[in-house]
Write an enzyme that holds these catalytic residues in place. Structure first.
Site, PDB file in Angstrom:
ATOM      1  N   ASN A  39       1.067  -0.976  -0.081  1.00  9.91           N
ATOM      2  CA  ASN A  39       0.354  -0.083  -0.277  1.00  9.91           C
ATOM      3  C   ASN A  39       0.926   0.777   0.274  1.00  9.91           C
ATOM      4  O   ASN A  39       0.603   2.493  -0.474  1.00  9.91           O
ATOM      5  CB  ASN A  39      -0.680   0.067   0.929  1.00  9.91           C
ATOM      6  CG  ASN A  39      -1.393   0.993   1.630  1.00  9.91           C
ATOM      7  OD1 ASN A  39      -2.321   1.898   1.111  1.00  9.91           O
ATOM      8  ND2 ASN A  39      -0.939   2.161   2.681  1.00  9.91           N
TER       9      ASN A  39
ATOM     10  N   TYR B 260       3.544   9.804 -11.177  1.00  6.24           N
ATOM     11  CA  TYR B 260       2.520   8.880 -10.502  1.00  6.24           C
ATOM     12  C   TYR B 260       2.350   7.851 -11.155  1.00  6.24           C
ATOM     13  O   TYR B 260       1.753   7.192 -11.109  1.00  6.24           O
ATOM     14  CB  TYR B 260       1.805  10.067  -9.865  1.00  6.24           C
ATOM     15  CG  TYR B 260       0.644   9.448  -9.592  1.00  6.24           C
ATOM     16  CD1 TYR B 260       1.362   8.772  -8.063  1.00  6.24           C
ATOM     17  CD2 TYR B 260      -0.763   9.568  -9.445  1.00  6.24           C
ATOM     18  CE1 TYR B 260       0.379   7.597  -7.216  1.00  6.24           C
ATOM     19  CE2 TYR B 260      -0.974   8.647  -8.290  1.00  6.24           C
ATOM     20  CZ  TYR B 260      -0.975   8.080  -7.356  1.00  6.24           C
ATOM     21  OH  TYR B 260      -1.238   6.944  -6.265  1.00  6.24           O
TER      22      TYR B 260
HETATM   23  P1  NDP Z   1      -1.549   9.150   3.101  1.00  8.21           P
HETATM   24  O1  NDP Z   1      -0.619   9.503   3.041  1.00  8.21           O
HETATM   25  O2  NDP Z   1      -2.515   8.902   3.382  1.00  8.21           O
HETATM   26  O3  NDP Z   1      -0.175   7.589   3.090  1.00  8.21           O
HETATM   27  C1  NDP Z   1       0.246   7.123   2.539  1.00  8.21           C
HETATM   28  C2  NDP Z   1       1.353   5.739   3.284  1.00  8.21           C
HETATM   29  O4  NDP Z   1       1.830   5.700   2.521  1.00  8.21           O
HETATM   30  C3  NDP Z   1       1.839   6.536   4.969  1.00  8.21           C
HETATM   31  O5  NDP Z   1       1.691   5.532   5.542  1.00  8.21           O
HETATM   32  C4  NDP Z   1       2.618   6.631   4.250  1.00  8.21           C
HETATM   33  O6  NDP Z   1       3.590   6.414   5.607  1.00  8.21           O
HETATM   34  C5  NDP Z   1       3.606   5.751   3.745  1.00  8.21           C
HETATM   35  N1  NDP Z   1       4.889   5.650   2.884  1.00  8.21           N
HETATM   36  C6  NDP Z   1       4.788   6.628   1.892  1.00  8.21           C
HETATM   37  N2  NDP Z   1       6.191   6.101   1.652  1.00  8.21           N
HETATM   38  C7  NDP Z   1       6.803   5.591   1.700  1.00  8.21           C
HETATM   39  C8  NDP Z   1       8.157   4.685   1.728  1.00  8.21           C
HETATM   40  N3  NDP Z   1       9.107   5.666   0.700  1.00  8.21           N
HETATM   41  N4  NDP Z   1       8.632   4.097   2.673  1.00  8.21           N
HETATM   42  C9  NDP Z   1       7.259   3.351   3.885  1.00  8.21           C
HETATM   43  N5  NDP Z   1       6.547   3.929   3.559  1.00  8.21           N
HETATM   44  C10 NDP Z   1       6.209   4.270   3.137  1.00  8.21           C
HETATM   45  O7  NDP Z   1      -2.121   8.328   1.735  1.00  8.21           O
HETATM   46  P2  NDP Z   1      -3.304   7.010   1.215  1.00  8.21           P
HETATM   47  O8  NDP Z   1      -3.331   6.385   2.264  1.00  8.21           O
HETATM   48  O9  NDP Z   1      -4.253   7.716   0.442  1.00  8.21           O
HETATM   49  O10 NDP Z   1      -1.543   6.193   0.264  1.00  8.21           O
HETATM   50  C11 NDP Z   1      -2.187   4.644   0.165  1.00  8.21           C
HETATM   51  C12 NDP Z   1      -1.563   4.164  -1.334  1.00  8.21           C
HETATM   52  O11 NDP Z   1      -3.149   4.492  -2.210  1.00  8.21           O
HETATM   53  C13 NDP Z   1      -0.810   4.682  -2.788  1.00  8.21           C
HETATM   54  O12 NDP Z   1      -0.120   3.488  -2.464  1.00  8.21           O
HETATM   55  C14 NDP Z   1      -1.421   5.586  -3.314  1.00  8.21           C
HETATM   56  O13 NDP Z   1      -0.780   5.956  -4.152  1.00  8.21           O
HETATM   57  C15 NDP Z   1      -3.168   4.902  -3.175  1.00  8.21           C
HETATM   58  N6  NDP Z   1      -4.067   5.948  -3.622  1.00  8.21           N
HETATM   59  C16 NDP Z   1      -4.689   6.468  -2.932  1.00  8.21           C
HETATM   60  C17 NDP Z   1      -5.112   7.246  -3.461  1.00  8.21           C
HETATM   61  C18 NDP Z   1      -5.915   7.901  -3.169  1.00  8.21           C
HETATM   62  O14 NDP Z   1      -6.563   9.264  -3.522  1.00  8.21           O
HETATM   63  N7  NDP Z   1      -5.975   9.155  -1.874  1.00  8.21           N
HETATM   64  C19 NDP Z   1      -6.393   6.970  -5.291  1.00  8.21           C
HETATM   65  C20 NDP Z   1      -5.649   5.696  -5.036  1.00  8.21           C
HETATM   66  C21 NDP Z   1      -4.175   5.118  -4.993  1.00  8.21           C
HETATM   67  P3  NDP Z   1       5.324   7.040   6.628  1.00  8.21           P
HETATM   68  O15 NDP Z   1       4.768   8.413   5.785  1.00  8.21           O
HETATM   69  O16 NDP Z   1       4.760   6.239   7.470  1.00  8.21           O
HETATM   70  O17 NDP Z   1       6.314   5.885   5.652  1.00  8.21           O
HETATM   71  C1  8X3 Z   2      -4.598   8.603  -6.789  1.00  7.12           C
HETATM   72  C2  8X3 Z   2      -6.082   9.101  -7.519  1.00  7.12           C
HETATM   73  O1  8X3 Z   2      -6.363  11.765  -8.277  1.00  7.12           O
HETATM   74  O2  8X3 Z   2      -4.044  10.834  -8.587  1.00  7.12           O
HETATM   75  O3  8X3 Z   2      -4.282   7.565  -7.237  1.00  7.12           O
HETATM   76  O4  8X3 Z   2      -5.959   9.996  -9.597  1.00  7.12           O
HETATM   77  S1  8X3 Z   2      -5.877  10.416  -7.863  1.00  7.12           S
END
Ligand code: NDP
Ligand code: 8X3
Length: 252
Positions: free
Chosen positions: A87, A153
């Site tokens: 994730n 991205y």
């Molecule tokens: P958040 O920013 O809320 O959470 C992201 C998480 O990823 C955090 O726990 C962060 O932890 C961790 N993270 C980021 N970089 C690293 C790293 N280098 N090493 C370890 N952990 C890392 O975002 P989301 O929950 O929304 O995102 C989770 C996933 O969902 C991502 O892959 C994102 O691309 C995907 N996604 C999100 C969408 C959205 O609209 N929000 C839609 C579609 C997909 P920490 O900073 O503590 O390391």
């Molecule tokens: C995260 C959602 O807005 O970049 O993957 O399509 S968006």
């Protein structure tokens, strides 16, 4: 013995919601992320509310040596990982290709693609020993379509779309399921990270409609793990009702 789920990026958003969802359903958890304090407080909260044991592992998914050492150092019980949720991920900025920042590109590629590759390689070896497991990659609508200025991205999430299919072929013979869950807009810290702390810009992303919550996505991730052994969800796109595709929203 409880099943074990390892969730990368469990300090926030979708990953954190998955931690609580799997805890509610009797899993022990390995939660990972870079922010150690958050991991510790989530462990405390989960262990107070549920019967799960929670092991916080503080590493950056970009660092393959650190991942390998950390997983190698787990005791035999914690190595029996049933579910890996890849994730952890992020977007940095929204800029046309000619204005993109190389450092931002490296971080997105190293986290969103290479991080998933390292985790999948290392954890699948443990699953192969047991001829059992389920790897769930968190993709995105950005891995199905592209949108203006999303270039790098979107490419990282297209890579996850392809990698999920490729991993399924490689791991099928080892009885390991591979699933992609690809959400549309989710109201997490994602946009705050993308816009580097600019709250106003981040808020605008969700103006006038209700995005998914981390919990909405976690419900679907968990559901994918509840199906009988002969059934697999290969790929699932989950969107807010008010988002038709990557760019078209019903904003009121
Ligand atoms: P958040 O920013 O809320 O959470 C992201 C998480 O990823 C955090 O726990 C962060 O932890 C961790 N993270 C980021 N970089 C690293 C790293 N280098 N090493 C370890 N952990 C890392 O975002 P989301 O929950 O929304 O995102 C989770 C996933 O969902 C991502 O892959 C994102 O691309 C995907 N996604 C999100 C969408 C959205 O609209 N929000 C839609 C579609 C997909 P920490 O900073 O503590 O390391
Ligand atoms: C995260 C959602 O807005 O970049 O993957 O399509 S968006």
């Amino acid at each position: 013995m409880n099943k074990i789920a390892l969730i990368t990026g469990a300090t926030s958003g979708i990953g954190k919601a998955c931690a609580f969802k799997f805890a509610q359903n009797g899993y022990d958890l390995i939660i990972t992320g870079r922010r150690k304090e958050r991991l510790l407080s989530i462990k405390k909260e989960i262990e107070l509310g549920y019967t799960s044991n929670v092991l916080p592992l503080n590493f950056d998914v970009q660092d393959k040596e650190q991942i390998q050492q950390t997983i190698d150092s787990l005791d035999a019980g914690w190595k029996k990982i049933d579910v890996l949720i890849n994730n952890a991920g992020l977007a940095l900025d929204l800029k046309p290709i000619n204005e993109g920042n190389f450092t931002d590109w490296d971080i997105m590629i190293d986290t969103n693609i290479k991080g998933v590759l390292y985790m999948s390689n290392i954890v699948s070896k443990l699953m192969i020993e047991r001829e059992s497991g389920h790897i769930i990659n968190i993709g995105s609508i950005a891995g199905k379509e592209v949108y203006p200025n999303g270039n790098v991205y979107c490419v990282t999430k297209h890579a996850i779309d392809g990698l999920t299919k490729a991993m399924r072929i490689d791991l099928m013979k080892h009885k390991i399921k591979v699933t992609q869950i690809a959400p549309g807009a989710v109201g997490t810290e994602f946009s705050e990270v993308r816009f580097k702390g600019d709250q106003e810009k981040a808020q605008k992303v969700y103006d006038g409609y209700k995005p998914l919550s981390g919990e909405d996505v976690a419900d679907v991730v968990y559901y994918a793990t509840t199906l009988p052994p002969h059934v697999n969800i290969n790929d699932l796109l989950i969107m807010p009702m008010a988002q038709a595709n990557a760019t078209i929203f019903d904003r009121k």
